[in-house]
Design a protein around this motif. Sequence first.
Motif, PDB file in Angstrom:
ATOM      1  N   LEU A   9      34.241  21.402  52.703  1.00 17.73           N
ATOM      2  CA  LEU A   9      35.568  21.899  53.187  1.00 17.73           C
ATOM      3  C   LEU A   9      36.866  21.241  52.466  1.00 17.73           C
ATOM      4  N   VAL A  10      37.961  22.286  52.268  1.00 18.34           N
ATOM      5  CA  VAL A  10      39.029  21.837  51.608  1.00 18.34           C
ATOM      6  C   VAL A  10      40.170  22.121  52.452  1.00 18.34           C
ATOM      7  N   THR A  11      40.705  21.148  53.208  1.00 16.14           N
ATOM      8  CA  THR A  11      41.892  21.505  54.106  1.00 16.14           C
ATOM      9  C   THR A  11      43.061  21.525  52.931  1.00 16.14           C
ATOM     10  N   GLY A  12      43.948  22.364  53.400  1.00 15.45           N
ATOM     11  CA  GLY A  12      45.379  22.796  52.678  1.00 15.45           C
ATOM     12  C   GLY A  12      44.759  23.476  51.305  1.00 15.45           C
ATOM     13  N   GLY A  13      43.671  24.196  51.545  1.00 15.69           N
ATOM     14  CA  GLY A  13      42.816  24.833  50.453  1.00 15.69           C
ATOM     15  C   GLY A  13      43.803  26.075  49.704  1.00 15.69           C
ATOM     16  N   ASP A  30      29.338  25.111  44.718  1.00 17.39           N
ATOM     17  CA  ASP A  30      29.538  24.748  46.184  1.00 17.39           C
ATOM     18  C   ASP A  30      29.814  25.888  46.864  1.00 17.39           C
ATOM     19  N   ASP A  31      29.428  25.819  48.248  1.00 14.82           N
ATOM     20  CA  ASP A  31      29.769  26.839  49.208  1.00 14.82           C
ATOM     21  C   ASP A  31      31.129  26.261  49.793  1.00 14.82           C
ATOM     22  N   VAL A  32      32.142  26.916  49.815  1.00 14.64           N
ATOM     23  CA  VAL A  32      33.550  26.314  50.205  1.00 14.64           C
ATOM     24  C   VAL A  32      34.167  26.952  51.364  1.00 14.64           C
ATOM     25  N   LEU A  33      34.593  26.194  51.988  1.00 12.97           N
ATOM     26  CA  LEU A  33      35.307  26.610  53.376  1.00 12.97           C
ATOM     27  C   LEU A  33      36.692  26.090  53.230  1.00 12.97           C
ATOM     28  N   CYS A  34      37.420  27.035  52.890  1.00 14.79           N
ATOM     29  CA  CYS A  34      38.989  26.707  52.737  1.00 14.79           C
ATOM     30  C   CYS A  34      39.649  27.072  54.159  1.00 14.79           C
ATOM     31  N   VAL A  35      40.330  25.758  54.536  1.00 14.47           N
ATOM     32  CA  VAL A  35      41.159  25.732  55.799  1.00 14.47           C
ATOM     33  C   VAL A  35      42.630  25.477  55.306  1.00 14.47           C
ATOM     34  N   ASP A  36      43.561  26.459  55.912  1.00 13.76           N
ATOM     35  CA  ASP A  36      44.889  26.229  55.946  1.00 13.76           C
ATOM     36  C   ASP A  36      45.619  26.995  56.982  1.00 13.76           C
ATOM     37  N   ASN A  37      46.835  26.566  57.267  1.00  8.24           N
ATOM     38  CA  ASN A  37      47.627  27.331  58.371  1.00  8.24           C
ATOM     39  C   ASN A  37      48.732  27.837  57.615  1.00  8.24           C
ATOM     40  N   PHE A  38      48.919  27.950  56.328  1.00 11.87           N
ATOM     41  CA  PHE A  38      49.763  28.578  55.538  1.00 11.87           C
ATOM     42  C   PHE A  38      51.140  28.378  55.930  1.00 11.87           C
ATOM     43  N   HIS A  39      51.424  27.048  56.090  1.00 10.90           N
ATOM     44  CA  HIS A  39      52.606  26.583  56.423  1.00 10.90           C
ATOM     45  C   HIS A  39      53.504  26.525  55.026  1.00 10.90           C
ATOM     46  N   THR A  40      52.812  25.988  53.911  1.00  3.72           N
ATOM     47  CA  THR A  40      53.300  25.963  52.763  1.00  3.72           C
ATOM     48  C   THR A  40      52.120  26.551  51.569  1.00  3.72           C
ATOM     49  N   GLY A  41      51.019  27.119  52.194  1.00  4.46           N
ATOM     50  CA  GLY A  41      49.934  27.436  51.440  1.00  4.46           C
ATOM     51  C   GLY A  41      50.341  29.017  51.303  1.00  4.46           C
ATOM     52  N   THR A  42      49.406  29.663  50.411  1.00  7.84           N
ATOM     53  CA  THR A  42      49.800  30.932  50.122  1.00  7.84           C
ATOM     54  C   THR A  42      48.438  31.875  49.939  1.00  7.84           C
ATOM     55  N   ARG A  43      48.288  32.926  50.522  1.00  7.07           N
ATOM     56  CA  ARG A  43      46.827  33.693  50.084  1.00  7.07           C
ATOM     57  C   ARG A  43      47.062  34.111  48.757  1.00  7.07           C
ATOM     58  N   ASP A  44      48.038  34.093  47.850  1.00  7.84           N
ATOM     59  CA  ASP A  44      48.094  34.386  46.598  1.00  7.84           C
ATOM     60  C   ASP A  44      47.096  33.305  45.854  1.00  7.84           C
ATOM     61  N   ASN A  45      47.315  32.310  46.219  1.00  5.96           N
ATOM     62  CA  ASN A  45      46.616  31.110  45.165  1.00  5.96           C
ATOM     63  C   ASN A  45      45.092  31.376  45.512  1.00  5.96           C
ATOM     64  N   ILE A  46      44.719  31.906  46.337  1.00  7.90           N
ATOM     65  CA  ILE A  46      43.185  32.089  46.591  1.00  7.90           C
ATOM     66  C   ILE A  46      42.758  33.540  46.400  1.00  7.90           C
ATOM     67  N   ALA A  47      43.590  34.307  46.025  1.00  5.74           N
ATOM     68  CA  ALA A  47      43.178  35.777  45.915  1.00  5.74           C
ATOM     69  C   ALA A  47      41.926  36.135  45.260  1.00  5.74           C
ATOM     70  N   LEU A  49      39.213  34.318  44.761  1.00  3.69           N
ATOM     71  CA  LEU A  49      38.170  34.075  45.622  1.00  3.69           C
ATOM     72  C   LEU A  49      37.892  34.516  46.951  1.00  3.69           C
ATOM     73  N   LEU A  50      38.771  35.344  47.532  1.00  9.97           N
ATOM     74  CA  LEU A  50      38.524  35.892  48.915  1.00  9.97           C
ATOM     75  C   LEU A  50      37.194  36.816  48.946  1.00  9.97           C
ATOM     76  N   GLU A  51      36.983  37.504  47.947  1.00  5.31           N
ATOM     77  CA  GLU A  51      35.689  38.591  47.944  1.00  5.31           C
ATOM     78  C   GLU A  51      34.465  37.697  47.368  1.00  5.31           C
ATOM     79  N   HIS A  52      34.525  36.444  46.914  1.00  6.65           N
ATOM     80  CA  HIS A  52      33.534  35.570  46.537  1.00  6.65           C
ATOM     81  C   HIS A  52      32.355  35.197  47.527  1.00  6.65           C
ATOM     82  N   PRO A  53      31.066  35.440  47.394  1.00  6.34           N
ATOM     83  CA  PRO A  53      30.021  35.290  48.332  1.00  6.34           C
ATOM     84  C   PRO A  53      30.225  33.630  48.704  1.00  6.34           C
ATOM     85  N   ARG A  54      30.591  32.909  48.101  1.00  7.18           N
ATOM     86  CA  ARG A  54      30.438  31.497  48.533  1.00  7.18           C
ATOM     87  C   ARG A  54      31.720  30.774  49.056  1.00  7.18           C
ATOM     88  N   PHE A  55      32.580  31.578  49.123  1.00 10.27           N
ATOM     89  CA  PHE A  55      33.988  31.419  49.553  1.00 10.27           C
ATOM     90  C   PHE A  55      34.264  31.864  51.046  1.00 10.27           C
TER      91      PHE A  55
END
Length: 316
Positions: A9-13, A30-47, A49-55
């Motif tokens: 698990l990565v908070t602020g992922g 690793d299998d990664v669970l990214c947790v974020d409330n998008f207060h300062t994070g952005t989906r662009d940073n993880i774009a 990874l979004l379709e990766h089977p382990r994300f």
Amino acid sequence: MRSTGQRTLVTGGAGFLGSHVCDALIRRGDDVLCVDNFHTGTRDNIAALLEHPRFELLQHDVTLPLDVAVDRIFNLACPASPVHYQHDPVQTTRTCVHGAMNMLALAHKRGARILQASTSEVYGDPEVHPQPESYWGRVNPIGMRSCYNEGKRCAETLFFDYRRQYDLQIKVVRIFNTYGPRMYVDDGRVVSNFIVQALRGEDVTLYGDGSQTRSFCYVDDLIEALLAAMDTPADFTGPVNVGNPAELSMRELAERVLRLSGSRSRIVHRPLPPDDPKVRRPDIALAERALGWQPRVPLDAGLEKTIAYFRAHLNA
């Protein structure tokens, strides 16, 4: 890369550092669970990874309890730049403290190992230089920066109390100034400020006389250290400083950014913000011994990559 079978698990992922941690964990299997409330994070940073089977992405605020099955936790959730953490200081303290309590409770319940992304700000405006982990710091508890500084100090307290009370496997890493791609245009940090102003042809703002010093670590080096800290034996808890001990003044940094960017911007001076540290440089002897780690990316090389990132971002 084959799966390690480990769920992390990565908070602020979706943030600056968190997204790079997610990248590195996916690369190693690793299998990664990214947790974020998008207060300062952005989906662009993880774009990518979004379709990766382990994300997996979960939109969630760490100030609220969370119960998921995980083996390891990187707790990186918190605004880290003065502009962002001073915007809602009560929420910043809540994120630091309640967030740490919730993630520690999760780690305790699931028997997970947990790493706290702490900060060099726990040293405040230091009277000891460079700063070793044994230094307790000089922090103003009621100033503008206190929501972050004291919030992170309290989080460290909680981590070590969970260690003593529940024998939880903890790692505490004190991160010094880090820079690189995925920093935010408007985050108010000195590297991004200088680069964006230089690329836009605006005046480069230098606070005070520019003699205050910092040490800058490129993000790739920092991520290697975080993963190395998480993988240390169970009896190693930290706190451990992670940063680049090469120190330079803010004036030197501004001049270097102007040279590398080819900008003709001029340097202008503004008053120094309250509680701004005069010096900041990590003693990394413990990281060298315990993690087998040293920063490798020279400042000019890192700045060139960061300037290229911002140039492409601004042009887009």
